[in-house]
Design a protein around this motif. Structure first.
Motif, short mmCIF file in Angstrom:
data_model
loop_
_atom_site.label_atom_id
_atom_site.label_comp_id
_atom_site.label_asym_id
_atom_site.label_seq_id
_atom_site.Cartn_x
_atom_site.Cartn_y
_atom_site.Cartn_z
N ALA A 1 66.39 36.39 38.39
CA ALA A 1 67.51 36.32 39.33
C ALA A 1 67.19 37.05 40.63
O ALA A 1 67.70 36.69 41.70
CB ALA A 1 68.77 36.90 38.69
N VAL B 1 67.05 28.53 38.71
CA VAL B 1 66.59 29.00 37.40
C VAL B 1 66.65 27.86 36.39
O VAL B 1 67.63 27.11 36.34
CB VAL B 1 67.46 30.18 36.90
CG1 VAL B 1 66.93 30.69 35.55
CG2 VAL B 1 67.51 31.30 37.92
N ALA C 1 70.89 31.12 40.75
CA ALA C 1 70.99 32.54 40.38
C ALA C 1 72.40 33.07 40.62
O ALA C 1 72.88 33.93 39.87
CB ALA C 1 69.96 33.35 41.19
N ASP C 2 73.07 32.56 41.64
CA ASP C 2 74.45 32.98 41.91
C ASP C 2 75.37 32.58 40.77
O ASP C 2 76.23 33.38 40.34
CB ASP C 2 74.95 32.37 43.22
CG ASP C 2 74.32 33.00 44.45
OD1 ASP C 2 73.78 34.14 44.31
OD2 ASP C 2 74.35 32.39 45.52
N LEU D 1 74.42 32.11 37.73
CA LEU D 1 74.00 32.93 36.61
C LEU D 1 74.67 34.30 36.66
O LEU D 1 75.21 34.79 35.66
CB LEU D 1 72.48 33.08 36.62
CG LEU D 1 71.83 33.82 35.46
CD1 LEU D 1 72.09 33.10 34.15
CD2 LEU D 1 70.32 33.93 35.70
N ARG D 2 74.64 34.94 37.83
CA ARG D 2 75.26 36.26 37.98
C ARG D 2 76.77 36.20 37.72
O ARG D 2 77.34 37.12 37.13
CB ARG D 2 75.01 36.78 39.39
CG ARG D 2 73.56 37.14 39.70
CD ARG D 2 73.44 37.84 41.04
NE ARG D 2 72.06 38.03 41.42
CZ ARG D 2 71.38 37.21 42.21
NH1 ARG D 2 71.98 36.13 42.70
NH2 ARG D 2 70.12 37.46 42.51
N ARG E 1 72.18 35.87 29.22
CA ARG E 1 72.91 36.64 30.23
C ARG E 1 73.57 37.86 29.60
O ARG E 1 73.57 38.95 30.17
CB ARG E 1 73.95 35.76 30.91
CG ARG E 1 74.69 36.46 32.04
CD ARG E 1 75.71 35.53 32.69
NE ARG E 1 76.37 36.23 33.78
CZ ARG E 1 77.39 37.06 33.62
NH1 ARG E 1 77.86 37.31 32.40
NH2 ARG E 1 77.94 37.66 34.66
N LEU F 1 72.09 42.13 36.18
CA LEU F 1 71.38 41.05 36.86
C LEU F 1 71.12 41.34 38.33
O LEU F 1 70.41 40.61 39.00
CB LEU F 1 72.17 39.73 36.75
CG LEU F 1 72.17 39.08 35.36
CD1 LEU F 1 73.03 37.85 35.36
CD2 LEU F 1 70.76 38.74 34.93
#
Length: 246
Positions: free
Chosen positions: A199, A205, A219-220, A222-223, A236, A242
């Motif tokens: 990330a 990803v 990645a956004d 994911l976070r 996660r 992260l």
């Protein structure tokens, strides 16, 4: 810059990569995350020309990768390995390690290129005539990155580039890689089991499970927890923070 389409890789009767597809724009960075045995490093080795036993399509810069790789391929695509001590010849000086690729490809201006390569990775000139065992782990990985960059490739394939390093220097190497990508317009594919590392360096990803890429997301997302596949959510949940790769 990079296109992988329906990539399949088998070892004997066991299929370890099962129809994986993804693409990376020029100057972009794509991360592949997964547990050990998920097939992520196997993908990277095929892309680097270290395993020719695959089906599907791998392309760089609009050109398909042939089975018999020309020398020019290794000027375009370079790989940085997980263990810098293992990937650097223990009986060669840093000067010899860095000059070897230039000699193989018949590239001139060796003196200037070595000095620039060391400067690019923030290593002092004194490092040039030392041996790998005389350097710290972080310095060795900087040498490995310098070696990969010295022939001016367009693509870097990064196989767990910080996992063998002390926690204190992991973020330094990741920040260096981010700076180099921006300065040289490089395209990255980064493989890691560490979601925070992915990330930190990659806006896009891909999540591997059992040889399949079960999800691709930003990645956004994911976070923020905007995941679709249960395995992505599990990975996660196991990541402490992260925002911080170490």
């Amino acid at each position: 810059m990079i296109e992988v389409d329906k990539l399949r890789i088998s070892f004997g009767d066991r299929e370890v990569v099962k129809g994986v597809s993804f693409s990376v724009p020029k100057g972009g960075s794509f991360g592949i995350v997964g547990e050990s045995g998920s097939g992520k490093s196997t993908i990277l080795r095929a892309m680097a020309g270290l395993n020719n036993d695959w089906t599907g399509r791998i392309g760089f810069g609009g050109q398909d990768v042939p089975r018999k790789l020309p020398a020019s391929f290794f000027r375009q695509v370079q790989m940085v390995f997980q263990d810098p001590f293992g990937s650097l010849h223990p009986r060669q000086t840093i000067d010899r390690i860095l000059s070897e690729l230039l000699l193989v490809h018949g590239i001139g201006d060796i003196e200037e290129r070595i000095e620039q390569a060391l400067a690019d990775v923030a290593l002092p000139k004194a490092v040039r005539f030392r041996f790998p065992h005389q350097l710290s782990g972080g310095q060795r990985q900087r040498v490995a990155i310098a070696r990969a960059l010295i022939a001016e490739p367009q693509v870097l394939l990064l196989d767990e580039p910080t996992s063998a390093l002390d926690v204190s220097v992991q973020a330094e190497i990741l920040n260096l890689l981010a700076d180099l990508r921006a300065a040289k317009n490089l395209t990255y594919v980064l493989v890691s089991h560490n979601l925070a590392v992915i990330a930190h360096l990659c806006p896009e990803v891909g999540v591997m499970l059992g040889g399949e890429m079960v999800e691709q997301l930003t990645a956004d997302d994911l976070r923020a927890g905007r995941t679709k596949h249960p395995h992505t959510s599990e990975l996660r949940a196991l990541s402490v923070n992260l925002e911080d790769p170490v």
